[in-house]
Design an enzyme around this catalytic site. Sequence first.
Site, PDB file in Angstrom:
ATOM      1  CD  GLN A 102      -6.661   3.559   5.907  1.00 15.83           C
ATOM      2  OE1 GLN A 102      -7.320   3.666   6.941  1.00 15.83           O
ATOM      3  NE2 GLN A 102      -7.225   3.434   4.726  1.00 15.83           N
ATOM      4  CG  HIS A 120      -2.136   3.019  10.200  1.00 11.61           C
ATOM      5  ND1 HIS A 120      -3.330   2.495   9.782  1.00 11.61           N
ATOM      6  CD2 HIS A 120      -2.396   4.279  10.609  1.00 11.61           C
ATOM      7  CE1 HIS A 120      -4.282   3.410   9.924  1.00 11.61           C
ATOM      8  NE2 HIS A 120      -3.743   4.503  10.414  1.00 11.61           N
ATOM      9  CB  CYS A 131      18.139   4.946  20.772  1.00  6.89           C
ATOM     10  SG  CYS A 131      18.306   3.434  19.805  1.00  6.89           S
ATOM     11  CG  ASN A 214     -14.203   0.111  -0.574  1.00  7.00           C
ATOM     12  OD1 ASN A 214     -13.255  -0.569  -0.169  1.00  7.00           O
ATOM     13  ND2 ASN A 214     -14.349   1.388  -0.271  1.00  7.00           N
TER      14      ASN A 214
END
Length: 247
Positions: A102, A120, A131, A214
């Site tokens: 991410q 992302h 374009c 984490n």
Amino acid sequence: MTQEATLKKAADILRNTRHAVALTGAGVSVASGIPAFRGSQGLWEKWDPRIFEISFFRQDPVQGWTLLLELDKLMMAARPNEGHNALAELERMGIVTAVITQNIDGLHQEAGSRDVVEFHGSSRRMRCMQCGRTWAREEISLDSLPPRCGCSGLIKPDVVFFGEAIPEQAGISAYGACNACEVMLVVGTSAVVAPASHLPVIAKQAGAKIIEINMEPSALGSLSDFVILGEASAILPQLVEAVKKPA
Ligand SMILES: [Zn+2]
């Protein structure tokens, strides 16, 4: 289980798979000097929250780009840390098949990861909004704002802003990798923002074991089979060592 025992168990599982996928978020790049967007030390506290709003960018591209310049400086100065290096090593060892990130900093690729799905987008690429042509960041001068394409279209970082969809190919690659994996490493992400938050659920439903790394327990909760708490740049190298040296 003690943290050490959990880490060993997670390493055993990684050692025996050739189909692990890593889902990474801001926590992986904190040690590279890129603060998380959320939280008290987060970028939102410091910067104008309109920085990633596509409607604001379209309305006032000069101001939009002015807000983006500081972010650009931060991203261009950042270098991979031991956490990025460890994931690249797991890919070279034939264990990790894909990194779904991410993050928009391009640091996984710089560390040597080859199969990276940028959910992302990337601040290291620029895209013409008209374009669709893309360039490496270095090819676009920001001396005069906003930068424009030869087709006169507005050039923006190739990053998914609020109000924009996830790039279709990234979505397809990410869902495919999650469906096919046996193990998912969720690293440095609270996995609360959809649609990235669906990915661990898809992996789990496909039968994968979830290893979470984490700083603090996340919203994944019981979805995670193993939770190792700590800094990604410290834990991931330990995990690689444990994979190499079975106890
Ligand atoms: Zn163009």
